[in-house]
Write a protein that holds these residues in place. Structure first.
Motif, PDB file in Angstrom:
ATOM      1  N   ASP A 105       0.825  -1.204   0.000  1.00 10.67           N
ATOM      2  CA  ASP A 105       0.000   0.000   0.000  1.00 10.67           C
ATOM      3  C   ASP A 105       0.862   1.258   0.000  1.00 10.67           C
ATOM      4  N   ALA A 106       1.962   1.239   0.767  1.00  8.50           N
ATOM      5  CA  ALA A 106       2.851   2.405   0.811  1.00  8.50           C
ATOM      6  C   ALA A 106       3.476   2.657  -0.558  1.00  8.50           C
ATOM      7  N   ALA A 107       3.888   1.600  -1.240  1.00  9.20           N
ATOM      8  CA  ALA A 107       4.490   1.752  -2.561  1.00  9.20           C
ATOM      9  C   ALA A 107       3.485   2.332  -3.553  1.00  9.20           C
ATOM     10  N   ARG A 108       2.249   1.865  -3.486  1.00  9.58           N
ATOM     11  CA  ARG A 108       1.213   2.397  -4.370  1.00  9.58           C
ATOM     12  C   ARG A 108       0.992   3.880  -4.115  1.00  9.58           C
ATOM     13  N   ARG A 109       0.916   4.267  -2.847  1.00 12.34           N
ATOM     14  CA  ARG A 109       0.696   5.671  -2.492  1.00 12.34           C
ATOM     15  C   ARG A 109       1.881   6.542  -2.894  1.00 12.34           C
ATOM     16  N   ILE A 110       3.099   6.026  -2.754  1.00 19.23           N
ATOM     17  CA  ILE A 110       4.294   6.774  -3.165  1.00 19.23           C
ATOM     18  C   ILE A 110       4.256   7.024  -4.667  1.00 19.23           C
ATOM     19  N   LEU A 111       3.895   6.011  -5.425  1.00 18.79           N
ATOM     20  CA  LEU A 111       3.818   6.156  -6.871  1.00 18.79           C
ATOM     21  C   LEU A 111       2.773   7.211  -7.253  1.00 18.79           C
ATOM     22  N   GLU A 112       1.663   7.201  -6.562  1.00 19.60           N
ATOM     23  CA  GLU A 112       0.617   8.191  -6.824  1.00 19.60           C
ATOM     24  C   GLU A 112       1.084   9.595  -6.433  1.00 19.60           C
ATOM     25  N   LEU A 113       1.856   9.683  -5.366  1.00 23.89           N
ATOM     26  CA  LEU A 113       2.294  10.974  -4.852  1.00 23.89           C
ATOM     27  C   LEU A 113       3.196  11.710  -5.836  1.00 23.89           C
ATOM     28  N   VAL A 114       3.992  10.958  -6.601  1.00 27.37           N
ATOM     29  CA  VAL A 114       4.930  11.606  -7.526  1.00 27.37           C
ATOM     30  C   VAL A 114       4.349  11.762  -8.935  1.00 27.37           C
TER      31      VAL A 114
END
Length: 442
Positions: A105-114
């Motif tokens: 979930d953290a990786a998905r959110r990081i990808l969305e953040l950038v």
């Protein structure tokens, strides 16, 4: 006294305490609070987004917060128990070395953040060892369970870190340069703490922000080399070879910059400096030593014997320093990481030779998945083991280094250090008397 040897030095501390001080010096040289501030980029016209992954990423995020005057937002993922107090950057904890849903979930959110950034924006990527397992977003068509199963198989296979990360990059939606590609056209500045032999940025945390020269064919060759056939979905994904990692020259990486801010070599040099202060000659044997833990231990034991017998490559008293990342092919059912395995094999190989003491520990404070950083062996270790009826060879055959050193009170417990520059090994060689025990007695 053997030819070429020097008079015995007088340490101000016992060998156990001195070895521990060398480990502490190596760790201190790589603490984020010290190494991050000098490498921070200039402020952008637009937003500043901080993302990251690794055992040191939370401490790195705190160092950014403490030294950044201006708007700041972001998210980093670190190992459970490795968080640091941040107010503007969100810290998420996840599982390592086997990924879990929190990391996914953290990786998905990081990808969305950038995503959807502009050329006026800045992404500061904080990358350290452990980030590969923590940044766990499977490629399209794969599940987290697929990644977990293959990860476990790789960990038990004896594969090197660069081999494991080659495979991981080709099962990922974020590693292998994909994170920086998603951030384009924003500027990406990656601050890296190296935990890999050779300090290759594309291997550190599987290189989420740097180009990748490896291919699906390389990854497939690795799983075949170690006879890994499950999970079938992951193997089939590698066989199809669709959706390669980001390669050198890709225009989406033209605004990406990498800064290597801490390395195993710098930590070895810090320990060497402490040796010289104590009147001991340090010999740095290498910062990128790989191989099976017990085989590396035999080599190190041979060098230690050469020092004691012939005063080569330096006379005693001296300290042999080395770093890198060894591997363990698990065949037994015991407990222990690669440092406990190395040290137990070294203890067996030295066979009670007097005047030789050693420490092996992971600079992140966690040896494998145990609660110790590593362990210490002294020249009386086999004698003490014999008194407790603890057989070193039997424990080594069972991959049970943790239990061996735990029984003797010789584990090194540091807790999470919040940095990670790989394994640290120090072998202290002094003049000594007669052996106190042989392996046959232990």
């Amino acid at each position: 006294m053997a030819p070429g040897t020097a008079p015995q030095t007088t340490l101000s501390a016992e060998p156990r305490d001195f070895l521990r001080s060398l480990f502490d010096a190596a760790v201190a040289a790589a603490l984020p609070s010290k190494i991050v501030p000098p490498h921070l980029p200039e402020k952008p016209r637009g937003r500043t987004i901080v993302v990251g992954a690794g055992k040191a990423s939370a401490a790195m995020a705190k160092a950014v917060e403490d030294n950044w005057d201006g708007p700041l937002e972001g998210l980093v993922v670190t190992r459970y128990g490795h968080a640091a107090p941040c107010t503007r950057i969100e810290i998420v904890e996840a599982s390592h070395p086997v990924p879990d849903a929190a990391g996914q979930d953290a990786a998905r959110r990081i990808l969305e953040l950038v995503s959807d950034l502009t050329e006026d924006d800045l992404v500061i990527a904080l990358i350290s060892g452990g980030g590969s397992a923590l940044l766990a977003l499977p490629a399209e068509g794969l599940t987290l369970a697929d990644k977990q199963a293959l990860n476990k198989a790789l960990l038990a296979s004896g594969a090197s870190i660069d081999e494991m990360n080659c495979v991981r990059k080709h099962l990922s939606a974020v590693k292998g340069g994909r994170l920086a590609a998603a951030a384009y056209p924003a500027r990406t500045v990656s601050l890296l703490i190296s935990d890999v032999p050779g300090d290759d940025p594309s291997v550190i945390a599987s290189g989420p922000t740097v180009p990748d020269r490896t291919t699906f064919a390389d990854a497939l060759a690795i799983v075949r080399k170690y006879a890994i056939t499950e999970p079938s979905a992951a193997i089939e994904h590698l066989e199809r070879g669709e959706g390669e990692s980001i390669k050198p020259g890709d225009e989406r990486l033209q605004n990406a910059e990498t800064r290597l801010i801490a390395t195993p070599q710098l930590s070895l040099e810090a320990a060497a400096s402490l040796c010289r202060e104590a009147g001991l000659q340090p010999l740095i044997l290498g910062d990128a030593i790989e191989g099976e833990s017990r085989e590396v231990a035999r080599v190190m034991a041979g060098i230690a014997r050469q020092v004691r017998q012939y005063g080569q490559p330096a006379p005693a008293p001296c300290v042999l320093l080395s770093g890198g990342e060894t591997t363990v092919t698990v065949r037994g059912k015991g407990r222990g990481g690669r440092n406990a395995e190395f040290l137990l094999a070294f203890t067996v190989a030295m066979d009670g030779l007097p005047g030789v003491h050693a420490l092996a520990a992971d600079t992140d404070g966690i040896d494998g998945s145990e609660d110790n950083a590593g362990a210490i062996t002294l020249d009386d270790t086999l004698a003490r083991a014999a008194k407790q009826d603890v057989n070193a060879k039997a424990r080594l055959a069972d991959n049970d280094g943790y239990s061996f050193f735990d029984a003797l009170g010789d584990l090194v417990h540091s807790g999470p250090t919040l940095t990670n520059v790989n394994d640290f090994r120090a072998i202290l060689i002094l003049e000594g008397g007669e052996p106190t025990a042989r392996e046959s007695d232990a």
